[in-house]
Design an enzyme around this catalytic site. Structure first.
Site, PDB file in Angstrom:
ATOM      1  N   ASP A 151      -1.557 -13.023   1.451  1.00  6.19           N
ATOM      2  CA  ASP A 151      -2.098 -11.917   2.241  1.00  6.19           C
ATOM      3  C   ASP A 151      -2.524 -12.506   3.580  1.00  6.19           C
ATOM      4  OD1 ASP A 151      -3.127  -9.657   3.285  1.00  6.19           O
ATOM      5  OD2 ASP A 151      -4.819  -9.476   1.903  1.00  6.19           O
ATOM      6  N   ASP A 200      -5.138 -13.463  -3.533  1.00  4.17           N
ATOM      7  CA  ASP A 200      -4.684 -13.329  -2.143  1.00  4.17           C
ATOM      8  C   ASP A 200      -4.864 -14.677  -1.454  1.00  4.17           C
ATOM      9  OD1 ASP A 200      -4.021 -10.700  -2.516  1.00  4.17           O
ATOM     10  OD2 ASP A 200      -5.439  -9.885  -1.042  1.00  4.17           O
ATOM     11  N   LYS A 255     -14.854  -8.343  -0.252  1.00  4.34           N
ATOM     12  CA  LYS A 255     -14.891  -8.873   1.112  1.00  4.34           C
ATOM     13  C   LYS A 255     -16.281  -8.578   1.664  1.00  4.34           C
ATOM     14  CE  LYS A 255     -12.247  -8.705   5.441  1.00  4.34           C
ATOM     15  NZ  LYS A 255     -11.136  -8.049   6.183  1.00  4.34           N
ATOM     16  N   GLU A 268     -10.873  -6.405  -5.243  1.00  8.13           N
ATOM     17  CA  GLU A 268     -10.887  -7.430  -4.194  1.00  8.13           C
ATOM     18  C   GLU A 268     -12.149  -7.291  -3.350  1.00  8.13           C
ATOM     19  OE1 GLU A 268      -7.291  -7.436  -1.894  1.00  8.13           O
ATOM     20  OE2 GLU A 268      -8.196  -8.608  -0.269  1.00  8.13           O
ATOM     21  N   ASP A 328     -11.993 -12.086  10.616  1.00 10.66           N
ATOM     22  CA  ASP A 328     -11.008 -12.167   9.520  1.00 10.66           C
ATOM     23  C   ASP A 328      -9.650 -12.565  10.104  1.00 10.66           C
ATOM     24  OD1 ASP A 328      -9.510 -11.687   7.263  1.00 10.66           O
ATOM     25  OD2 ASP A 328      -9.558  -9.510   7.487  1.00 10.66           O
ATOM     26  N   MET A 341       2.710  -5.802  -7.562  1.00 14.22           N
ATOM     27  CA  MET A 341       1.375  -5.241  -7.289  1.00 14.22           C
ATOM     28  C   MET A 341       1.482  -4.139  -6.246  1.00 14.22           C
ATOM     29  SD  MET A 341      -1.127  -5.342  -4.712  1.00 14.22           S
ATOM     30  CE  MET A 341      -1.801  -6.770  -3.878  1.00 14.22           C
ATOM     31  N   HIS A 387       0.873  -1.174   0.000  1.00 14.95           N
ATOM     32  CA  HIS A 387       0.000   0.000   0.000  1.00 14.95           C
ATOM     33  C   HIS A 387       0.910   1.223   0.000  1.00 14.95           C
ATOM     34  CE1 HIS A 387      -2.403  -2.979   2.328  1.00 14.95           C
ATOM     35  NE2 HIS A 387      -3.430  -2.451   1.729  1.00 14.95           N
ATOM     36  N   ASP A 390      -6.783 -14.246   8.455  1.00 15.12           N
ATOM     37  CA  ASP A 390      -5.528 -14.129   7.680  1.00 15.12           C
ATOM     38  C   ASP A 390      -4.485 -15.165   8.094  1.00 15.12           C
ATOM     39  OD1 ASP A 390      -6.406 -12.013   6.124  1.00 15.12           O
ATOM     40  OD2 ASP A 390      -5.638 -10.488   7.483  1.00 15.12           O
ATOM     41  N   HIS A 422     -11.851 -14.124   2.426  1.00 16.20           N
ATOM     42  CA  HIS A 422     -13.040 -13.312   2.209  1.00 16.20           C
ATOM     43  C   HIS A 422     -14.226 -14.142   1.723  1.00 16.20           C
ATOM     44  CE1 HIS A 422     -10.274  -9.533   1.683  1.00 16.20           C
ATOM     45  NE2 HIS A 422     -10.108 -10.147   2.837  1.00 16.20           N
ATOM     46  N   ASP A 440       2.241   1.817   3.406  1.00 11.88           N
ATOM     47  CA  ASP A 440       3.137   0.842   4.032  1.00 11.88           C
ATOM     48  C   ASP A 440       4.568   1.372   3.947  1.00 11.88           C
ATOM     49  OD1 ASP A 440       1.013  -0.891   4.362  1.00 11.88           O
ATOM     50  OD2 ASP A 440       1.457  -2.051   2.555  1.00 11.88           O
ATOM     51  N   GLU A 446      -9.742 -13.433  -2.511  1.00  6.30           N
ATOM     52  CA  GLU A 446      -8.985 -13.850  -1.317  1.00  6.30           C
ATOM     53  C   GLU A 446      -9.696 -15.007  -0.619  1.00  6.30           C
ATOM     54  OE1 GLU A 446      -7.230 -10.955   1.344  1.00  6.30           O
ATOM     55  OE2 GLU A 446      -7.961 -12.094   3.070  1.00  6.30           O
TER      56      GLU A 446
HETATM   57  C1  GCO Z   1      -7.994  -7.260   4.358  1.00  9.42           C
HETATM   58  C2  GCO Z   1      -7.603  -7.202   2.899  1.00  9.42           C
HETATM   59  C3  GCO Z   1      -6.378  -6.379   2.635  1.00  9.42           C
HETATM   60  C4  GCO Z   1      -6.164  -6.147   1.158  1.00  9.42           C
HETATM   61  C5  GCO Z   1      -5.090  -5.138   0.965  1.00  9.42           C
HETATM   62  C6  GCO Z   1      -4.639  -5.014  -0.462  1.00  9.42           C
HETATM   63  O1  GCO Z   1      -8.807  -8.104   4.679  1.00  9.42           O
HETATM   64  O2  GCO Z   1      -7.499  -6.440   5.139  1.00  9.42           O
HETATM   65  O3  GCO Z   1      -7.431  -8.517   2.469  1.00  9.42           O
HETATM   66  O4  GCO Z   1      -5.266  -7.023   3.202  1.00  9.42           O
HETATM   67  O5  GCO Z   1      -5.848  -7.326   0.497  1.00  9.42           O
HETATM   68  O6  GCO Z   1      -5.565  -3.903   1.392  1.00  9.42           O
HETATM   69  O7  GCO Z   1      -5.632  -4.536  -1.226  1.00  9.42           O
HETATM   70 MN    MN Z   2      -6.484  -9.255   0.733  1.00  8.34          MN
HETATM   71 MN    MN Z   3      -8.246  -9.973   3.831  1.00  5.19          MN
END
Ligand code: GCO
Ligand code: MN
Ligand code: MN
Length: 388
Positions: A289, A247, A185, A183, A257, A90, A56, A259, A222, A59, A219
């Protein structure tokens, strides 16, 4: 055999390996990153066999950096990355952390916020292009609502479209060679996020000014949060020619969520996902991700990164075994056998129409036949468990 190499195209979000382990109930458990750490991390990830890093805007560059500070940071990081032999395939915009985005970015009701979001996205695209990114991701974390009275829902979709049309025109105007990947979610951080699934994104993309320039970045977590089957969503994206990025992570259903490390929860899903990507010749980055458990220090983070890549390669090996397994392949072939030549009738013509209309089917006999899926599924599980 399970040692990652750059050709495998494994990438990590800058926000993933540097995630400090903050959660809604607890403070960071690992140090917050700075540019030096990101440069060290590029070397470390390269030594583990990764191909690149995604980021990002914020970041790398703080949201309040001056243009001169931004240029200095970018120059330094670019040199460090080149030293490490890593790339940035990316990039994306943080349109969710700052309080200004608390009620949306591109879909905010407040025109000042929408205008600022466009400005930030343009600068983010400039940054991504300067670092060599070919894909620009949009994840609308704050594009949604808890209070449906606060936004006209149809206008929100229109505003979302207007923003993408603006940015499509921007990229073309400046001659950038970058494609967009949207993307989806379903929720988190908003109670409800707009365009909540990959399927919804695929429909929306067709309404944009240049649908060919825009694909999806699905993802695992998601679609799982939405109760959906992730490989099914990815298959639809592949069929539509829209799988521009992915992702990878893992997620327990019915949970926040999470991850989680790729391949750490749902082994069968991971197997069929890797099978889909490999069999279909997906050539984009395999992007993780996800982040390390909050129990870990920075050494645990590198274990996490290595684990994501190693598990992917183990699943890839299992897929090769599955594809080469004569018994499994015979069962699959039998499922679609066509001894009566009926496939030839599936394209419409007057002759096929008449042939199909007059055909007599013994539906009782067909309906009584077993499909053999118990056996096939058991053999699949045995491949995954490593006994075949
Ligand atoms: C989340 C998302 C993010 C995006 C990221 C890139 O659930 O926080 O998956 O991690 O993937 O902002 O677009
Ligand atoms: Mn993501
Ligand atoms: Mn995510």
């Amino acid at each position: 055999m399970y040692t990652p190499r750059p050709e495998d195209r494994f990438t990590f979000g800058m926000w993933t390996y540097s995630n400090p382990g903050r959660d809604p109930f607890g403070d960071p458990v690992r140090p917050l990153p700075d540019v030096d750490f990101h440069i060290q991390a590029a070397h470390k990830l390269a030594s583990l066999g990764a191909y690149g890093v995604n980021l990002h805007d914020n970041d790398l560059v703080p949201i309040d950096a001056t243009p001169a500070q931004r240029d200095a940071i970018v120059q330094r990081y670019r040199a460090g990355l080149a030293d490490a032999g890593m790339v940035v395939p990316m990039a994306t915009t943080n349109l969710f952390s700052h309080p200004v985005f608390k009620d949306g970015a591109f879909t905010a009701a407040d025109p000042r916020v929408r205008a600022f979001a466009l400005q930030k996205a343009m600068l983010g695209i400039d940054l991504g292009v300067a670092l060599g990114a070919e894909t620009y991701v949009f994840w609308g974390g704050r594009e949604g609502a808890e209070v449906d009275a606060g936004k006209d829902l149809v206008d929100s979709v229109k505003r979302y479209r207007d923003a993408f049309n603006f940015l499509i025109a921007y990229v073309k105007d400046l001659g950038y060679r970058v494609r967009f990947a949207l993307e989806a979610k379903p929720n988190e951080p908003r109670g409800h996020i707009f365009l909540p699934t990959t399927g919804a994104m695929l429909g929306f993309i067709q309404t944009l000014d240049d649908p060919d320039m825009v694909g999806v970045n699905p993802e695992v977590a998601h679609e799982t949060m939405a109760g959906l089957n992730f490989p099914h969503a990815v298959a639809q994206a592949i069929d539509a020619g829209k799988l521009f990025h992915i992702d990878l992570n893992d997620q327990e259903s019915g949970r926040f969520d999470q991850d989680l490390r790729f391949g750490s929860v749902n082994l069968k899903m991971a197997f069929f996902l890797v099978k889909l990507l490999e069999d279909e010749g997906y050539s984009g980055p395999r992007h993780f991700d996800a982040h390390a458990y909050r129990t870990e220090d920075r050494n645990g983070v590198w274990d996490f990164c290595a684990g994501c890549m190693r598990s992917y390669l183990i699943f890839k090996d299992k897929v090769a075994r599955f594809n080469a397994d004569a018994e499994i392949q015979a069962l699959i072939a039998a499922l679609g056998a066509d001894p009566e030549g009926l496939n030839a009738l599936s394209a419409y013509s007057p002759a096929n129409r008449n042939a199909l209309r007059s055909r007599v089917f013994d539906i009782e006999a067909i309906g009584a036949e077993g499909r053999g899926l118990e056996r096939l599924d058991q053999l699949t599980v045995e491949v995954i468990l490593g006994v075949r």
